[in-house]
Design an enzyme around this catalytic site. Structure first.
Site, PDB file in Angstrom:
ATOM      1  N   ARG A 236       0.493   0.587  -6.114  1.00 47.52           N
ATOM      2  CA  ARG A 236       1.725   1.249  -6.540  1.00 47.52           C
ATOM      3  C   ARG A 236       2.342   1.965  -5.347  1.00 47.52           C
ATOM      4  O   ARG A 236       1.613   2.486  -4.481  1.00 47.52           O
ATOM      5  CB  ARG A 236       1.443   2.291  -7.632  1.00 47.52           C
ATOM      6  CG  ARG A 236       1.157   1.713  -9.013  1.00 47.52           C
ATOM      7  CD  ARG A 236       2.388   1.039  -9.658  1.00 47.52           C
ATOM      8  NE  ARG A 236       2.117   0.546 -10.993  1.00 47.52           N
ATOM      9  CZ  ARG A 236       1.737  -0.698 -11.294  1.00 47.52           C
ATOM     10  NH1 ARG A 236       1.571  -1.590 -10.331  1.00 47.52           N
ATOM     11  NH2 ARG A 236       1.541  -1.059 -12.535  1.00 47.52           N
ATOM     12  N   GLU A 265      11.119   1.255  -7.112  1.00 49.64           N
ATOM     13  CA  GLU A 265      11.449  -0.182  -7.153  1.00 49.64           C
ATOM     14  C   GLU A 265      12.664  -0.409  -8.050  1.00 49.64           C
ATOM     15  O   GLU A 265      12.790   0.256  -9.078  1.00 49.64           O
ATOM     16  CB  GLU A 265      10.272  -0.970  -7.765  1.00 49.64           C
ATOM     17  CG  GLU A 265       9.076  -1.046  -6.888  1.00 49.64           C
ATOM     18  CD  GLU A 265       7.891  -1.752  -7.561  1.00 49.64           C
ATOM     19  OE1 GLU A 265       6.779  -1.582  -7.046  1.00 49.64           O
ATOM     20  OE2 GLU A 265       8.063  -2.442  -8.584  1.00 49.64           O
ATOM     21  N   HIS A 283       6.994  -7.111  -5.663  1.00 52.65           N
ATOM     22  CA  HIS A 283       6.012  -6.843  -6.736  1.00 52.65           C
ATOM     23  C   HIS A 283       5.552  -8.145  -7.409  1.00 52.65           C
ATOM     24  O   HIS A 283       5.776  -8.359  -8.606  1.00 52.65           O
ATOM     25  CB  HIS A 283       6.601  -5.872  -7.782  1.00 52.65           C
ATOM     26  CG  HIS A 283       5.529  -5.144  -8.557  1.00 52.65           C
ATOM     27  ND1 HIS A 283       5.644  -3.840  -8.961  1.00 52.65           N
ATOM     28  CD2 HIS A 283       4.312  -5.552  -9.003  1.00 52.65           C
ATOM     29  CE1 HIS A 283       4.560  -3.480  -9.628  1.00 52.65           C
ATOM     30  NE2 HIS A 283       3.734  -4.504  -9.665  1.00 52.65           N
TER      31      HIS A 283
HETATM   32  C1  DGY Z   1       0.190  -4.351 -13.153  1.00 52.64           C
HETATM   33  O1  DGY Z   1      -0.340  -5.012 -14.065  1.00 52.64           O
HETATM   34  O2  DGY Z   1       0.035  -3.137 -13.070  1.00 52.64           O
HETATM   35  C2  DGY Z   1       1.046  -5.101 -12.194  1.00 52.64           C
HETATM   36  O3  DGY Z   1       1.525  -4.299 -11.192  1.00 52.64           O
HETATM   37  C3  DGY Z   1       2.198  -5.767 -12.951  1.00 52.64           C
HETATM   38  O4  DGY Z   1       2.668  -6.798 -12.181  1.00 52.64           O
END
Ligand code: DGY
Length: 317
Positions: A236, A265, A283
């Site tokens: 993240r 984002e 992402h």
């Molecule tokens: C998640 O599952 O947290 C991923 O980042 C989604 O693509």
């Protein structure tokens, strides 16, 4: 029949399956609903299947109709949902662990390779069709023989370690607690980030976003890295203090970055976009057909399990 709001499009087979089980409200246009729309659309619904772009904060949760008993997030991460607010309303929140481990670890390797081997510059220059091979043309850094630090040695961190080992990298890690020997699989544990960062020629960020990990890569902690380290993030954006990172790139403390996730984002700091050694992706961690199908299936299973048993193994609050 239960009524379920599915906030974003799923793959066709998943939507078909959900439609057979419940009375579903699908999102035909796939636009991101505003919070007002989410509240309106969840009227009379028993559950909501959300995605990471839905901001399910305290205010929204407090405005949901009492009929909503479960929020099933179509992701392993759940930073988009206020877990405490949901708990206070007796709403169960679930996630989709395991099924995206391999796909995300593959993207983590792509970031490591892309950053180390100057993929961004390579792609740009190839397209000019004016480049010429030479002994020192776009020389990058080699993975084999380098030390890879992994911040967060959960399922995804371990899957990255396994792949990186096959590239000849030496694995180091920091985690809330030390893993047992079997899970550690030869990796060296560091009980604090200073020690981990100081041996990280490469660092792969694979920890969840929490109050503790927010901005864990900052002006002070960047000083711990060896000069010319490479940092990649497939978890993240919250973990990186962007201004400090841009500065570290400028002074070449950090050699290159590989990023799949960002604060705010889809916006990406211009300091990253304008830097040739920053390899960016939008992402894509879990973006394979198999994984997205499995994630949606699991998000559906979570709702089914909850209505059958009153709880769910993937409950996170
Ligand atoms: C998640 O599952 O947290 C991923 O980042 C989604 O693509």
């Amino acid at each position: 029949m239960k009524k379920i709001l599915i906030t974003r499009r799923l793959l066709k087979s998943n939507e078909e399956r959900a439609s057979k089980i419940w009375n579903v409200k699908l999102n035909a246009t796939d636009e991101v609903y505003s919070q007002g729309e989410l509240i309106k659309l969840s009227k009379n619904c028993d559950g909501i299947l959300t995605s990471i772009v839905d901001k399910i904060d305290k205010k929204l949760i407090e405005s949901l109709p009492a009929s909503v008993k479960i929020i099933s997030n179509f992701a392993v991460g759940f930073g988009n949902i206020d877990l405490d607010a949901a708990k206070n309303r007796n709403i169960v929140v679930t996630n989709t662990p395991d099924v995206l481990t391999d796909a995300t670890a593959e993207i983590a390797m792509l970031l490591i390779l892309g950053a180390a081997r100057r993929a961004n510059e390579g792609i740009q220059i190839s397209k000019t069709q004016t480049w010429q091979w030479s002994a020192d043309f776009l020389i990058g850094k080699q993975l084999s023989g380098s030390r890879l630090g992994i911040l967060g040695m959960g399922r995804i961190g371990r899957a990255v370690a396994k792949r990186a080992k096959s590239f000849g990298m030496e694995i180091h890690y920091h985690n809330r607690s030390r893993l047992n020997k079997e899970l550690e699989s030869g990796a060296t544990y560091h009980d604090n980030i200073k020690d981990l960062f100081s041996v990280s020629d490469f660092l792969s960020i694979n920890c969840p976003a929490t109050e503790k990990t927010k901005n864990i890569i900052n002006k002070d902690s960047l000083k711990f890295f060896p000069n010319g380290a490479i940092i990649t993030n497939s978890a993240r954006g919250d973990m990186i203090e962007d201004n400090a990172m841009v500065e570290a790139l400028k002074i070449k403390k950090i050699y290159a970055l590989g990023l799949d996730v960002y604060k705010g984002e889809p916006k990406i700091s211009s300091g990253y976009l304008n830097h040739p050694k920053v390899f960016v992706l939008p992402h894509l961690g879990s973006a394979t057909k198999k994984t997205r199908t499995d994630m949606a299936d699991l998000a559906i299973n979570n709702i089914e399990e909850f209505f059958k048993t009153g709880t769910c193994v993937n409950k996170v609050n």
